[in-house]
Scaffold this motif. Sequence first.
Motif, mmCIF file in Angstrom:
data_model
loop_
_atom_site.group_PDB
_atom_site.id
_atom_site.type_symbol
_atom_site.label_atom_id
_atom_site.label_comp_id
_atom_site.label_asym_id
_atom_site.label_seq_id
_atom_site.Cartn_x
_atom_site.Cartn_y
_atom_site.Cartn_z
ATOM 1 N N UNK A 132 -6.598 141.369 24.577
ATOM 2 C CA UNK A 132 -5.711 142.366 25.145
ATOM 3 C C UNK A 132 -5.104 141.846 26.451
ATOM 4 N N UNK A 133 -3.773 141.967 26.568
ATOM 5 C CA UNK A 133 -3.120 141.580 27.812
ATOM 6 C C UNK A 133 -1.618 141.603 27.661
ATOM 7 N N UNK A 134 -0.919 142.200 28.629
ATOM 8 C CA UNK A 134 0.538 142.290 28.560
ATOM 9 C C UNK A 134 1.176 140.905 28.576
ATOM 10 N N UNK A 135 0.621 139.990 29.373
ATOM 11 C CA UNK A 135 1.181 138.645 29.473
ATOM 12 C C UNK A 135 1.086 137.911 28.143
ATOM 13 N N UNK A 136 -0.105 137.980 27.522
ATOM 14 C CA UNK A 136 -0.328 137.283 26.256
ATOM 15 C C UNK A 136 0.565 137.834 25.156
ATOM 16 N N UNK A 137 0.581 139.140 24.996
ATOM 17 C CA UNK A 137 1.319 139.745 23.901
ATOM 18 C C UNK A 137 2.830 139.670 24.116
ATOM 19 N N UNK A 138 3.275 139.770 25.362
ATOM 20 C CA UNK A 138 4.703 139.658 25.637
ATOM 21 C C UNK A 138 5.208 138.245 25.382
ATOM 22 N N UNK A 139 4.382 137.245 25.703
ATOM 23 C CA UNK A 139 4.809 135.859 25.514
ATOM 24 C C UNK A 139 4.972 135.512 24.043
ATOM 25 N N UNK A 140 4.237 136.192 23.162
ATOM 26 C CA UNK A 140 4.412 135.954 21.729
ATOM 27 C C UNK A 140 5.810 136.375 21.302
#
Length: 437
Positions: free
Chosen positions: A210-218
Motif C-alpha cells: 500500500x502506498x500512493x507513490x507506488x501505485x501512482x508510479x504504475x
Amino acid sequence: MLDLGDLFNFSDLSTFTRNIPVEWVASALNLSAQATIRRRRLPSDQVLWLVLGMALFRDEPVHEVARRLNICAQGLASDQLLARSGVTEARKRLGADPVESLFRQTGKQWGGERYEGDDWNGLQVFAVDGALLRTPDSPELREHFGSGNTGTERQTPFPMRRLVALMNVRSHVIPDAQLSPYRGSEMRLAETFLGQIPDNSITLFDKGFWGADLLSSVAEGGSSRHGLTPARKNLVIEEIERCGEHDRRVRMKVSPQARKRNPNLPTHWDVREVSYESQGHARSLLTSLPVESYSAGAVAALYLERWEIELGFRDIKSSMQQNAVTLRSKKVELIYQEVWGLLLAYNIIRREASQAAVAFGRAPSDIRFKPACQYIAVQLIVMAAANPVSATGRRLAELRGGIGGLFLDHRPRPGRPRTVKISKTRYPVDRKAAPLK
C-alpha cells in the motif's frame, strides 16, 4: 498412454536457441570476476549449467549434480569425478552476477510475451508479492541476512532473505525480481522493477504494498498501465462521485512521509474504489481502471487471480526445493547465486511449458508445473549422457521436450480458508521455555 518423448522432435535444435541465444550466455559469463585460465579448471559455462542443475536436483549434493550432468573439468575424462572443493571454488569464481544477468535478460524477454486468449479485456495481468527464503545458520549468514524475532524476543532458527517478484499471472513467468536481507522493505524493492511492467497491463498488489507513490508510479510510468490493490482498514475517504452500488470515485490525503520521499506527489489522491463481499465480509479494492470500460464485478473477480503468484512461490519452494528447510549454499555470494539460478531455472520451465501449451492449442496455465519440472530434469540427464562435452547453449538448445502432455485437469477446487502454518524447524520447540536473553 501418450509417450511424452514423441511430442517434440529432440533433434530440432533450433527451437530453444530462439529462447536463450548463446550470445546471452556469453554476455552473462563476461561478468564473471575471474576468467577460466588454468588447465583443469571447470569452464564457466559448465558452472552456469551446474547452478541450473542445483535448482532441479535439490535432493542431490552439488558434486553429485555435476556427475549426473556429466560436467567435468578441462583435462579430466568424462568418467572422472570432480573434487568437491573444486566444484565449490568454481562456483566462487563464477559468482552471482552472471546468473543474475541471464535471469534478467530472459525474464525481460519472456515475461511480456502475449499468448492468445491470456489477456483480460485487452490487458496483460501481472502480480507483485514477496516471499522469504531461509538460509543455513552461521554467524556470517546471520550477520548479513538477519532474521525475524518471535513474540518472546527469541530469534528465528534460521537467517532469512527476502524475495520480491513481478509475475505474469497467466504464464507464471517472472519478468523481474529483487533480493535483499530480511530487513529490506518489500515496497522499496518493488519500486526498482516497476519500469519493467509493459504498457496495456494491470498489476495486482498484495495489501502490504500500500502506498500512493507506488501505485501512482504504475499508472504514470507508461501507457494504459493500471494497478489494483486492497484498501486498508479505517481509511479516511471522501466520496467524489457515486458510479454504482459498489463503485465510486474517492479522494484520500497523501501522507507527509510519502510526499517527503517523492515531493512530486500531490496533497490528495483520487482513485476508484470497488467494494464486494467475500465470506460474509465487506472488502474494498482501489484501482486506476476507468469506470466506463471495466465493471465493478469484473474488477472484483480479477483480483482473485492475485493468488496465482502465491502458487508460483509454492512451485519454487515445494516442487523445486522439495520443501527443504533452507537453501543449500553456505556463503553469502553463493546464496545469491543459488537463488538467481533457482529463478532462472523456474523461468526456463515455465517458458518451455508455455511454448508447449501453445503448440497444443492450450493456455500456459494449463501445464502442471511439478511433472514438467521432473520431466525436464530427466531430459537433462539423458542429454548429458548423450553429449557430455556440449556447452551450455547447446544443451539449452536440446532441452525442448514433451511437456505438452502434462496438462491440468480443470476440476473445480474446493474452497478453503487461508491458514497460517507453523514454520518448519529442526529444533524442538518448548512452549513453556523462558525467552532467551
